[in-house]
Design a protein around this motif. Sequence first.
Motif, PDB file in Angstrom:
ATOM      1  N   GLU A 234     -17.246   7.670 -24.635  1.00 53.31           N
ATOM      2  CA  GLU A 234     -17.253   7.054 -26.184  1.00 53.31           C
ATOM      3  C   GLU A 234     -18.129   7.761 -27.054  1.00 53.31           C
ATOM      4  OE1 GLU A 234     -16.132   5.390 -28.953  1.00 53.31           O
ATOM      5  OE2 GLU A 234     -15.289   3.968 -27.589  1.00 53.31           O
ATOM      6  N   ILE A 235     -16.746   7.999 -27.782  1.00 53.70           N
ATOM      7  CA  ILE A 235     -17.563   9.260 -28.826  1.00 53.70           C
ATOM      8  C   ILE A 235     -17.574   9.062 -29.970  1.00 53.70           C
ATOM      9  CG2 ILE A 235     -17.444  11.610 -27.709  1.00 53.70           C
ATOM     10  CD1 ILE A 235     -14.621  11.654 -28.731  1.00 53.70           C
ATOM     11  N   GLY A 236     -16.793   7.696 -30.659  1.00 55.65           N
ATOM     12  CA  GLY A 236     -17.283   6.416 -31.636  1.00 55.65           C
ATOM     13  C   GLY A 236     -18.530   6.882 -32.115  1.00 55.65           C
ATOM     14  N   SER A 237     -18.512   5.760 -32.947  1.00 63.02           N
ATOM     15  CA  SER A 237     -19.209   5.516 -33.773  1.00 63.02           C
ATOM     16  C   SER A 237     -19.096   4.069 -33.771  1.00 63.02           C
ATOM     17  CB  SER A 237     -19.171   5.863 -35.693  1.00 63.02           C
ATOM     18  OG  SER A 237     -17.964   4.745 -36.229  1.00 63.02           O
ATOM     19  N   ALA A 238     -20.071   3.142 -34.859  1.00 69.82           N
ATOM     20  CA  ALA A 238     -20.576   1.782 -34.716  1.00 69.82           C
ATOM     21  C   ALA A 238     -19.225   1.521 -34.804  1.00 69.82           C
ATOM     22  CB  ALA A 238     -21.773   1.230 -35.217  1.00 69.82           C
TER      23      ALA A 238
ATOM     24  N   LEU B 118     -16.330   2.383 -34.803  1.00 69.87           N
ATOM     25  CA  LEU B 118     -14.882   2.776 -34.861  1.00 69.87           C
ATOM     26  C   LEU B 118     -14.778   3.152 -33.108  1.00 69.87           C
ATOM     27  CD1 LEU B 118     -11.956   3.697 -35.422  1.00 69.87           C
ATOM     28  CD2 LEU B 118     -12.903   6.253 -35.623  1.00 69.87           C
ATOM     29  N   THR B 119     -14.338   2.735 -32.403  1.00 72.42           N
ATOM     30  CA  THR B 119     -13.911   2.945 -31.027  1.00 72.42           C
ATOM     31  C   THR B 119     -12.825   4.447 -30.446  1.00 72.42           C
ATOM     32  OG1 THR B 119     -14.485   0.651 -30.134  1.00 72.42           O
ATOM     33  CG2 THR B 119     -13.358   2.623 -28.795  1.00 72.42           C
ATOM     34  N   LYS B 120     -13.548   5.144 -29.962  1.00 80.99           N
ATOM     35  CA  LYS B 120     -12.533   6.634 -29.533  1.00 80.99           C
ATOM     36  C   LYS B 120     -13.295   7.224 -28.082  1.00 80.99           C
ATOM     37  CE  LYS B 120     -11.676  10.861 -31.962  1.00 80.99           C
ATOM     38  NZ  LYS B 120     -11.437  11.539 -32.902  1.00 80.99           N
ATOM     39  N   SER B 121     -12.011   7.450 -27.300  1.00 81.84           N
ATOM     40  CA  SER B 121     -12.626   8.489 -26.230  1.00 81.84           C
ATOM     41  C   SER B 121     -12.605   8.837 -26.110  1.00 81.84           C
ATOM     42  CB  SER B 121     -11.872   7.632 -24.989  1.00 81.84           C
ATOM     43  OG  SER B 121     -12.203   5.520 -25.316  1.00 81.84           O
ATOM     44  N   PRO B 122     -12.846  10.255 -25.273  1.00 81.93           N
ATOM     45  CA  PRO B 122     -12.930  11.419 -24.886  1.00 81.93           C
ATOM     46  C   PRO B 122     -11.112  11.132 -24.035  1.00 81.93           C
ATOM     47  CG  PRO B 122     -15.201  11.355 -23.655  1.00 81.93           C
ATOM     48  CD  PRO B 122     -14.486   9.983 -24.653  1.00 81.93           C
ATOM     49  N   HIS B 123     -10.690  12.529 -24.339  1.00 83.09           N
ATOM     50  CA  HIS B 123      -8.953  12.636 -23.479  1.00 83.09           C
ATOM     51  C   HIS B 123      -9.646  12.869 -22.406  1.00 83.09           C
ATOM     52  CE1 HIS B 123      -7.726  13.359 -27.585  1.00 83.09           C
ATOM     53  NE2 HIS B 123      -8.367  14.755 -27.531  1.00 83.09           N
ATOM     54  N   ARG B 124     -10.573  13.320 -21.983  1.00 80.27           N
ATOM     55  CA  ARG B 124     -10.888  13.329 -20.101  1.00 80.27           C
ATOM     56  C   ARG B 124     -11.992  11.908 -19.888  1.00 80.27           C
ATOM     57  NH1 ARG B 124     -13.518  15.164 -16.002  1.00 80.27           N
ATOM     58  NH2 ARG B 124     -12.821  14.900 -13.773  1.00 80.27           N
ATOM     59  N   ASN B 125     -11.398  10.982 -19.683  1.00 78.73           N
ATOM     60  CA  ASN B 125     -12.381  10.076 -19.965  1.00 78.73           C
ATOM     61  C   ASN B 125     -12.417   9.073 -17.976  1.00 78.73           C
ATOM     62  OD1 ASN B 125     -14.179   7.577 -20.810  1.00 78.73           O
ATOM     63  ND2 ASN B 125     -12.830   7.199 -21.593  1.00 78.73           N
ATOM     64  N   PRO B 126     -12.491   9.600 -17.092  1.00 85.45           N
ATOM     65  CA  PRO B 126     -13.697   9.376 -15.926  1.00 85.45           C
ATOM     66  C   PRO B 126     -13.946   8.235 -15.750  1.00 85.45           C
ATOM     67  CG  PRO B 126     -14.480  11.178 -15.818  1.00 85.45           C
ATOM     68  CD  PRO B 126     -13.307  10.445 -17.147  1.00 85.45           C
ATOM     69  N   VAL B 127     -14.019   6.737 -15.552  1.00 84.04           N
ATOM     70  CA  VAL B 127     -14.813   5.671 -15.382  1.00 84.04           C
ATOM     71  C   VAL B 127     -15.110   5.561 -13.953  1.00 84.04           C
ATOM     72  CG1 VAL B 127     -14.298   3.130 -15.324  1.00 84.04           C
ATOM     73  CG2 VAL B 127     -13.212   4.184 -16.845  1.00 84.04           C
ATOM     74  N   GLN B 128     -16.425   5.092 -14.413  1.00 87.05           N
ATOM     75  CA  GLN B 128     -17.781   5.124 -12.931  1.00 87.05           C
ATOM     76  C   GLN B 128     -17.930   3.774 -13.029  1.00 87.05           C
ATOM     77  OE1 GLN B 128     -18.088   7.910 -15.353  1.00 87.05           O
ATOM     78  NE2 GLN B 128     -17.875   9.767 -14.112  1.00 87.05           N
ATOM     79  N   THR B 129     -17.620   3.228 -11.644  1.00 86.06           N
ATOM     80  CA  THR B 129     -18.001   1.617 -11.078  1.00 86.06           C
ATOM     81  C   THR B 129     -19.966   1.934  -9.981  1.00 86.06           C
ATOM     82  OG1 THR B 129     -17.457   1.440  -8.983  1.00 86.06           O
ATOM     83  CG2 THR B 129     -15.927   1.036 -11.792  1.00 86.06           C
ATOM     84  N   SER B 130     -20.173   0.825 -10.201  1.00 86.25           N
ATOM     85  CA  SER B 130     -21.123   0.282  -9.766  1.00 86.25           C
ATOM     86  C   SER B 130     -20.962  -0.600  -7.608  1.00 86.25           C
ATOM     87  CB  SER B 130     -22.262  -0.658  -9.881  1.00 86.25           C
ATOM     88  OG  SER B 130     -21.767  -1.578  -9.823  1.00 86.25           O
ATOM     89  N   LEU B 131     -19.013  -0.696  -7.940  1.00 90.12           N
ATOM     90  CA  LEU B 131     -18.819  -1.242  -7.085  1.00 90.12           C
ATOM     91  C   LEU B 131     -19.296  -0.224  -5.342  1.00 90.12           C
ATOM     92  CD1 LEU B 131     -15.717  -2.541  -8.289  1.00 90.12           C
ATOM     93  CD2 LEU B 131     -17.583  -3.346  -7.383  1.00 90.12           C
ATOM     94  N   GLY B 132     -19.190   0.988  -5.572  1.00 91.47           N
ATOM     95  CA  GLY B 132     -19.204   2.140  -4.108  1.00 91.47           C
ATOM     96  C   GLY B 132     -20.850   1.599  -4.291  1.00 91.47           C
ATOM     97  N   ALA B 133     -22.051   0.911  -4.859  1.00 92.69           N
ATOM     98  CA  ALA B 133     -23.673   2.084  -5.239  1.00 92.69           C
ATOM     99  C   ALA B 133     -24.030   0.866  -3.690  1.00 92.69           C
ATOM    100  CB  ALA B 133     -23.937   1.094  -6.245  1.00 92.69           C
ATOM    101  N   VAL B 134     -24.959   1.329  -3.319  1.00 88.90           N
ATOM    102  CA  VAL B 134     -25.484   0.981  -2.384  1.00 88.90           C
ATOM    103  C   VAL B 134     -27.359   0.441  -2.558  1.00 88.90           C
ATOM    104  CG1 VAL B 134     -27.145   1.444   0.299  1.00 88.90           C
ATOM    105  CG2 VAL B 134     -24.737   2.265  -0.632  1.00 88.90           C
TER     106      VAL B 134
END
Length: 200
Positions: free
Chosen positions: A107-111, A113-129
């Motif tokens: 997230e590179i926007g402001s309070a 304005l929402t703006k995402s980087p062009h390359r924007n992988p999403v991490q989740t905790s579903l694979g966490a131990v």
Amino acid sequence: SMEDIAIAVERELDTAGIKMPAVRRRILIEINVPALGYATYALRPRGANYIAHPPVIADRPLIAHENGILENENIKVIINSNGTFSLLHKATGHIMENLHYFTDNGEIGSAHLTKSPHRNPVQTSLGAVAAITMVESNLLRGIYKIDLSLTIPAAATIDGKDRLRETRNIPITTWLTLEKGSRYLKMRTKLTNDARDHRL
């Protein structure tokens, strides 16, 4: 037992500079206070009452169980190894699965304005131990603590097109508390955020 949670402290009185030794004890009791009223309870120590041949009784209905389960009369919570949990509403038989997982993206926007980087992988905790610890289990309350860590990029690149390869670990701790007779699960989550340019 009471002795396990006793903590010896030095207590300084507010009205005088006198220090007195004290032993503090934490007691969990079930009480009934009338609406707009009050109730008075007294704690009176007594000696031990030893029984020579105690009868075998049924297991106590503890709220927390060793296999990652919290259960009372109304709901049942099953904690998964990745820190998520399933919640069963006993009256309706409705079950909600994989609750309380985390996702993180750039997230590179402001309070405003929402703006995402062009390359924007999403991490989740579903694979966490997760580290799952039973903190408390008795007839009135059960508490489990869930510790996990989410590894995410440290920040976005200066041009805002990508996220850095450098990473930061976000430690996340959640306490799940279920009380006797409660119709809802209490939950408290604490995390430390050392990364920038992201939305968790």
